[in-house]
Design an enzyme around this catalytic site. Structure first.
Site, PDB file in Angstrom:
ATOM      1  N   ASP A  13       0.706  -1.869  -2.080  1.00 22.58           N
ATOM      2  CA  ASP A  13       1.763  -1.311  -2.258  1.00 22.58           C
ATOM      3  C   ASP A  13       2.780  -2.378  -2.845  1.00 22.58           C
ATOM      4  O   ASP A  13       3.891  -2.225  -2.777  1.00 22.58           O
ATOM      5  CB  ASP A  13       2.325  -1.027  -0.754  1.00 22.58           C
ATOM      6  CG  ASP A  13       1.709  -0.409   0.128  1.00 22.58           C
ATOM      7  OD1 ASP A  13       0.991   0.868  -0.171  1.00 22.58           O
ATOM      8  OD2 ASP A  13       1.299  -0.835   1.388  1.00 22.58           O
ATOM      9  N   LYS A  16       2.034  -1.089  -8.049  1.00 26.27           N
ATOM     10  CA  LYS A  16       1.011  -1.028  -9.195  1.00 26.27           C
ATOM     11  C   LYS A  16       1.273   0.335 -10.094  1.00 26.27           C
ATOM     12  O   LYS A  16       0.964   0.074 -11.254  1.00 26.27           O
ATOM     13  CB  LYS A  16      -0.345  -1.137  -8.602  1.00 26.27           C
ATOM     14  CG  LYS A  16      -0.776  -2.481  -8.193  1.00 26.27           C
ATOM     15  CD  LYS A  16      -2.075  -2.438  -7.439  1.00 26.27           C
ATOM     16  CE  LYS A  16      -2.405  -1.662  -6.476  1.00 26.27           C
ATOM     17  NZ  LYS A  16      -1.644  -2.004  -5.108  1.00 26.27           N
ATOM     18  N   GLY A  40      -1.934   5.239  -2.847  1.00 23.92           N
ATOM     19  CA  GLY A  40      -0.754   6.047  -3.196  1.00 23.92           C
ATOM     20  C   GLY A  40      -0.069   5.387  -4.205  1.00 23.92           C
ATOM     21  O   GLY A  40       0.304   4.436  -4.120  1.00 23.92           O
ATOM     22  N   HIS A  41       0.155   6.085  -5.486  1.00 21.32           N
ATOM     23  CA  HIS A  41       0.930   5.484  -6.512  1.00 21.32           C
ATOM     24  C   HIS A  41       2.186   6.512  -6.746  1.00 21.32           C
ATOM     25  O   HIS A  41       1.990   7.715  -6.799  1.00 21.32           O
ATOM     26  CB  HIS A  41       0.270   5.253  -7.869  1.00 21.32           C
ATOM     27  CG  HIS A  41      -0.849   4.404  -7.996  1.00 21.32           C
ATOM     28  ND1 HIS A  41      -0.612   3.073  -7.235  1.00 21.32           N
ATOM     29  CD2 HIS A  41      -1.851   4.214  -8.696  1.00 21.32           C
ATOM     30  CE1 HIS A  41      -1.806   2.365  -7.393  1.00 21.32           C
ATOM     31  NE2 HIS A  41      -2.644   2.983  -8.269  1.00 21.32           N
ATOM     32  N   GLN A 225      -4.924  -0.758  -3.606  1.00 23.79           N
ATOM     33  CA  GLN A 225      -4.535  -1.740  -2.590  1.00 23.79           C
ATOM     34  C   GLN A 225      -4.173  -3.105  -2.985  1.00 23.79           C
ATOM     35  O   GLN A 225      -3.458  -3.294  -4.072  1.00 23.79           O
ATOM     36  CB  GLN A 225      -5.856  -1.684  -1.501  1.00 23.79           C
ATOM     37  CG  GLN A 225      -5.963  -0.631  -0.719  1.00 23.79           C
ATOM     38  CD  GLN A 225      -6.993   0.471  -1.185  1.00 23.79           C
ATOM     39  OE1 GLN A 225      -8.069   0.054  -2.037  1.00 23.79           O
ATOM     40  NE2 GLN A 225      -6.692   1.484  -0.921  1.00 23.79           N
ATOM     41  N   THR A 302       0.600   7.844   3.566  1.00 26.01           N
ATOM     42  CA  THR A 302       0.799   8.190   4.898  1.00 26.01           C
ATOM     43  C   THR A 302       2.218   8.383   5.530  1.00 26.01           C
ATOM     44  O   THR A 302       2.433   9.078   6.489  1.00 26.01           O
ATOM     45  CB  THR A 302      -0.080   7.082   5.739  1.00 26.01           C
ATOM     46  OG1 THR A 302       0.750   5.573   5.630  1.00 26.01           O
ATOM     47  CG2 THR A 302      -1.287   6.772   5.316  1.00 26.01           C
ATOM     48  N   GLY A 303       3.194   7.870   4.696  1.00 24.77           N
ATOM     49  CA  GLY A 303       4.497   7.688   5.246  1.00 24.77           C
ATOM     50  C   GLY A 303       4.677   6.815   6.360  1.00 24.77           C
ATOM     51  O   GLY A 303       5.744   6.491   6.731  1.00 24.77           O
ATOM     52  N   ARG A 306       6.371   0.302   6.232  1.00 22.85           N
ATOM     53  CA  ARG A 306       5.684  -1.053   5.997  1.00 22.85           C
ATOM     54  C   ARG A 306       6.202  -2.203   6.728  1.00 22.85           C
ATOM     55  O   ARG A 306       7.265  -2.345   6.897  1.00 22.85           O
ATOM     56  CB  ARG A 306       5.616  -1.313   4.252  1.00 22.85           C
ATOM     57  CG  ARG A 306       5.033  -0.134   3.529  1.00 22.85           C
ATOM     58  CD  ARG A 306       5.168  -0.276   2.146  1.00 22.85           C
ATOM     59  NE  ARG A 306       4.589   0.673   1.386  1.00 22.85           N
ATOM     60  CZ  ARG A 306       4.825   1.372   0.227  1.00 22.85           C
ATOM     61  NH1 ARG A 306       6.152   0.730   0.009  1.00 22.85           N
ATOM     62  NH2 ARG A 306       4.178   2.471  -0.387  1.00 22.85           N
TER      63      ARG A 306
END
Length: 431
Positions: A13, A16, A40-41, A225, A302-303, A306
């Site tokens: 996260d 990237k 996810g990007h 990742q 996933t929402g 973090r």
């Protein structure tokens, strides 16, 4: 000629997607080399926000060849949904710009069911997976019981393997995990339908890359990742199931290490992590909440919120060593604007002993407490700044201190989410 690998230098996260999107402008081919749709990007181009989970970010650039390599595990339903949405948005007009390695492994319904059932059964000891079947699919790959794209494209081979493997998976689901079994016919028919769409994109991508490199085309290798989630070098077992480090670019694409010239690590100006596992600089207070709110720290896949913390120099140094980084792209510097004091973790206190390197034992790491150095912050919106020397004096000092602690040059600074909100100090494609 320059071929560049981009990897996460923290726990994923790191931003990237934006950096890959920028560097894609200088590349001819972009290849995703590991992971699955657990990544996810999020890209912001103009007023458009695009979230991609499987397809390389370069797909937003016309004329680029985008490849999903053999190191990726592919959920056909997710892939088809992504290409459908891209085409609906006026992108991916030419299917020839997107290729799938015929050797990549296919995520099956039983992988997802086993993933979810295991997490549920593990309770407090769960890893914190996305439940998308990534780990179980990699298990079957290593256990030589996987179904590759080339298998799926042959109805007879697919039927034989599915029938054999489903017997074993249903035994695990019913007898070990207390879940209901899956039926052969429904999976077989649905996946044959997927196969007809995937067939358009299947290719020997390793050979294509080899020929492209020989022709002088520039290749960008896109990782998912981050270093600390690597199956070998991360905080095992709280990791993903693939090789997220630079070495994975070779094994996940079929390109040899002599053809890689630059390795760029992406790192936030602070640090985050999703899921379970040790996180020495985690802030479980109002400062952590402020970082989460200012940085929009919620997973693109996933929402999930973090976990947030101050920059960890030990993690960054480790990423430099493990990946052989030639440069760091520092993201989300703008999020730190407004903090009166900014902290950097320069060591760990582990039961009275001061450590300057990350311990290999995850149990030992969980007992570590951060040792901080404090630096003055800065105020004001920095998103319009395009020259390094125009940044606030304390921001410049902060960046130079990070370079000193990490032992690697910072070649790019992101000052906002948009593509143009970036200061490029050195372009790795230009040497």
């Amino acid at each position: 000629m320059a071929n560049v690998v981009v990897v996460g230098a923290q726990w994923g996260d790191e931003g990237k997607g934006k950096i890959v999107d920028i560097f894609t402008g200088y590349a001819d081919d972009v290849i995703r080399f590991q992971g699955g749709n657990n990544a996810g990007h999020t890209l912001v181009v103009g007023d458009d926000k695009v979230v991609l989970h499987l397809i390389p970010s370069g797909i937003l650039h016309p004329g680029k060849r985008c490849i999903i390599g053999n190191g990726v595990v592919l959920d056909p339903e997710v892939f088809i949904d992504e290409i459908t949405k891209l085409k609906a948005g006026g992108k991916l007009a030419d299917d020839g710009c997107l290729l799938l390695s015929e050797s990549l492994h296919i995520i099956m319904p039983y992988h997802k069911r086993i993933d979810l059932a295991r997490e549920k059964k593990s309770g407090a000891g769960r890893i914190g997976t996305t439940g998308r079947g990534i780990g179980p699919c990699y298990e079957d790959k290593i256990g030589r019981r996987g179904i590759r794209l080339m298998d799926l494209l042959d109805a007879d081979i697919f039927a034989g393997k599915l029938r054999e493997f489903l017997e074993e998976k249903n035994f695990i689901l019913e007898r070990l995990l207390g879940d209901s079994p899956l039926g052969f016919d429904e999976i077989y028919e649905k996946y044959l339908g997927y196969a007809e769409i995937l067939r358009t994109y299947a290719a020997d991508t390793s050979l294509i890359l080899r020929n492209d490199i020989a022709d002088g085309r520039k290749v960008l290798f896109e990782g998912a990742q981050g270093t600390m989630l690597d199956i070998d070098f991360g905080t095992y077992p709280f990791v993903t199931s693939s090789s997220t480090c630079a070495g994975g670019a070779c094994t996940g694409s079929g390109v040899g290490p002599r053809d890689i010239h630059e390795i760029i690590g992406i790192s936030k100006a602070y640090i985050t992590r999703v899921g379970s596992g040790p996180f020495p600089t985690e802030l479980e207070d109002e400062v952590g909440e402020s970082l989460r709110a200012a940085g929009g720290e919620f997973g693109a896949t996933t929402g999930r919120p973090r976990r947030c913390g101050w920059f960890d120099a030990l993690v960054a140094r480790y990423a430099v060593r493990i990946n052989g980084l030639t440069g760091i792209a520092l993201t989300k510097l703008d999020v730190l604007s407004g903090f009166e004091t900014i902290r950097i973790c320069t060591g760990y206190d582990c039961e009275g002993a001061i450590l300057t390197e990350i311990p290999a034992s995850v149990e030992k790491l969980s007992r570590c407490r951060p040792v901080y150095e404090d630096y003055p912050g800065w105020k004001g919106d920095i998103s319009a700044i395009r020259r390094f020397e125009d940044l606030p004096e304390n921001a410049v000092k902060y960046i130079k201190k990070l370079e000193e602690l990490v032992g690697c040059p910072i070649i790019l600074v992101s000052v906002g989410p948009r593509r143009d909100e970036t200061i490029i100090l050195r372009n790795p494609f230009h040497g």
